[in-house]
Scaffold this active site. Structure first.
Site, PDB file in Angstrom:
ATOM      1  N   ARG A  11      40.405  43.219  49.583  1.00  0.00           N
ATOM      2  CA  ARG A  11      39.840  42.606  48.389  1.00  0.00           C
ATOM      3  C   ARG A  11      38.343  42.434  48.588  1.00  0.00           C
ATOM      4  O   ARG A  11      37.890  41.960  49.634  1.00  0.00           O
ATOM      5  CB  ARG A  11      40.492  41.236  48.106  1.00  0.00           C
ATOM      6  CG  ARG A  11      41.947  41.318  47.686  1.00  0.00           C
ATOM      7  CD  ARG A  11      42.101  41.882  46.283  1.00  0.00           C
ATOM      8  NE  ARG A  11      43.498  42.023  45.893  1.00  0.00           N
ATOM      9  CZ  ARG A  11      44.214  43.129  46.028  1.00  0.00           C
ATOM     10  NH1 ARG A  11      43.667  44.203  46.557  1.00  0.00           N
ATOM     11  NH2 ARG A  11      45.462  43.177  45.634  1.00  0.00           N
ATOM     12  N   ASP A  34      36.334  50.076  50.548  1.00  0.00           N
ATOM     13  CA  ASP A  34      37.072  50.703  49.448  1.00  0.00           C
ATOM     14  C   ASP A  34      37.186  49.725  48.285  1.00  0.00           C
ATOM     15  O   ASP A  34      37.703  50.060  47.238  1.00  0.00           O
ATOM     16  CB  ASP A  34      38.468  51.136  49.920  1.00  0.00           C
ATOM     17  CG  ASP A  34      39.204  51.932  48.837  1.00  0.00           C
ATOM     18  OD1 ASP A  34      38.614  52.899  48.313  1.00  0.00           O
ATOM     19  OD2 ASP A  34      40.360  51.583  48.522  1.00  0.00           O
ATOM     20  N   GLU A  59      33.295  44.783  41.650  1.00  0.00           N
ATOM     21  CA  GLU A  59      33.746  46.118  41.246  1.00  0.00           C
ATOM     22  C   GLU A  59      34.333  46.178  39.836  1.00  0.00           C
ATOM     23  O   GLU A  59      34.480  47.267  39.276  1.00  0.00           O
ATOM     24  CB  GLU A  59      34.808  46.626  42.222  1.00  0.00           C
ATOM     25  CG  GLU A  59      36.142  45.909  42.143  1.00  0.00           C
ATOM     26  CD  GLU A  59      37.172  46.482  43.114  1.00  0.00           C
ATOM     27  OE1 GLU A  59      38.250  46.876  42.646  1.00  0.00           O
ATOM     28  OE2 GLU A  59      36.889  46.528  44.330  1.00  0.00           O
ATOM     29  N   HIS A  97      37.984  52.227  45.506  1.00  0.00           N
ATOM     30  CA  HIS A  97      39.300  51.592  45.450  1.00  0.00           C
ATOM     31  C   HIS A  97      40.416  52.636  45.313  1.00  0.00           C
ATOM     32  O   HIS A  97      41.212  52.607  44.372  1.00  0.00           O
ATOM     33  CB  HIS A  97      39.368  50.587  44.292  1.00  0.00           C
ATOM     34  CG  HIS A  97      40.316  49.456  44.543  1.00  0.00           C
ATOM     35  ND1 HIS A  97      40.080  48.180  44.121  1.00  0.00           N
ATOM     36  CD2 HIS A  97      41.506  49.418  45.186  1.00  0.00           C
ATOM     37  CE1 HIS A  97      41.090  47.391  44.490  1.00  0.00           C
ATOM     38  NE2 HIS A  97      41.966  48.129  45.135  1.00  0.00           N
TER      39      HIS A  97
END
Length: 272
Positions: free
Chosen positions: A161, A185, A190, A222
Site C-alpha cells: 500500500r 508498485d 496514486e 500497481h
C-alpha cells in the site's frame, strides 16, 4: 463489492450507518504479488532495467551497473500474511537470511526466518520489503525516523500500500544517499494517476516526477497482482461474495462480520 484485498478506501462507519454491505477479496494468488516483489528487488539491485535500455542503444558498458549478490544478505519482511510468507519462501531459495516484523506473528514464517522488533530489524537488513495492510498503525511506517534505522545503502521495496511510506521522507533519504534504492508498485497519491494513460499530459505530482528522475528508483503502476491466475481467483471470490450476500439475507448467521466488513469464514482480511 470490492475486487481487491484492501478496503482502506471505504468509509466503513458510513457504510454501517447506511446499512450497506461491503465485501472484499481478502486473498488471491499471493504468489503473484510475492514473485513481482522479488522481481522488483532484483531489478533494482542488479539494474537490469538500465542495462536493457543501454543495450538497445548499443551501449554495453558495465559502469554503474554493479549490484550485490543476494545470497547471504539479510532481508526484512514487514508483514507476514500470505504474501509475506510467499516472499519468504522465494528468498529462502536465494539463500537469504530472513527477519520479519509483524504484531501478529505467523507460525508459517518461522520455517524460513525469525521475528524481531522493527527497530532491531531495520539496522540488520540490506533489503526491506513491505507486505502489510494500510491501517492507522501502519500508515507511514516508513518515515523519517524509521529511515534513520536503515543501513546506509539499503534498498526498500513496496508492493503493498502506498500509504505505508512517507514519500517526502523517502525522497530526502534518497537525495542524501542514505537509502540506496527504492522500488514501488504502489504510491501514496496514486488514486488519480494509476491505471490511466497520462502520456500526453503534464503530471502535476512533483514528488512522483522527482523520483522518476532518480537512477536508483523503479516505479510500476500497481501491477503486482496482474496475472491470469490472480484475475480468475478475484472473479471467483467476487461471485462467492455475491452468493454469500444473497445467502445472508435469508440466513443471517451464514457470514462472519469483522469490523463492518463482510468476509468469508475461511478469509484473513487483516493480513496480506
Amino acid at each position: 463489492m470490492l475486487r481487491c484485498a484492501g478496503y482502506n478506501s471505504v468509509d466503513l462507519a458510513t457504510a454501517e450507518k447506511l446499512a450497506l454491505c461491503v465485501a472484499n477479496v481478502p486473498s488471491y494468488s499471493p504468489e503473484a504479488v510475492a514473485e513481482f516483489a522479488v522481481a522488483l528487488l532484483q531489478t533494482l539491485n542488479r539494474k537490469t532495467h538500465r542495462a536493457y535500455n543501454r543495450v538497445r542503444e548499443g551501449n554495453f558498458n558495465l559502469m554503474g551497473l554493479l549490484g550485490k549478490t543476494l545470497h547471504g544478505k539479510t532481508v526484512g519482511i514487514i508483514g507476514t500474511g500470505k504474501i509475506g510468507v510467499a516472499v519468504a519462501k522465494i528468498l529462502r531459495g536465494f539463500g537469504c537470511r530472513l527477519l520479519a516484523y509483524d504484531p501478529f506473528p505467523n507460525t508459517e514464517f518461522l520455517v524460513y526466518g525469525s521475528y524481531a522488533p522493527l527497530e532491531e530489524l531495520l539496522p540488520q537488513c540490506q533489503f526491506v520489503t513491505l507486505h502489510c495492510p494500510l491501517t492507522d498503525a501502519t500508515r507511514h511506517i516508513i518515515n523519517a525516523e524509521s529511515l534513520k534505522l536503515f543501513q546506509p545503502g539499503a534498498m526498500l521495496i513496496n508492493t503493498s500500500r502506498g500509504g505505508l511510506i512517507d514519500t517526502q521522507s523517502v525522497v530526502a533519504a534518497l537525495k542524501s544517499k542514505h537509502l540506496g534504492g527504492l522500488a514501488l508498485d504502489v504510491y501514496e497519491a496514486e488514486v488519480n494517476l494509476f491505471y490511466r494513460d497520462h502520456s500526453d499530459e503534464i503530471i502535476q505530482d512533483d514528488e512522483l516526477m522527482r523520483m522518476v528522475t532518480f537512477p536508483n528508483v523503479l516505479i510500476c503502476g500497481h501491477q503486482a497482482f496482474f496475472t491470469e491466475e490472480a484475475l480468475v481467483e478475484i472473479a471467483e471470490c467476487t461471485l462467492r461474495n455475491v452468493e454469500d450476500f444473497m445467502l445472508r439475507r435469508s440466513c443471517p448467521n451464514s457470514l462472519v462480520t469483522e469490523g463492518h466488513l463482510l468476509v468469508r469464514k475461511d478469509s484473513l482480511p487483516v493480513r496480506m
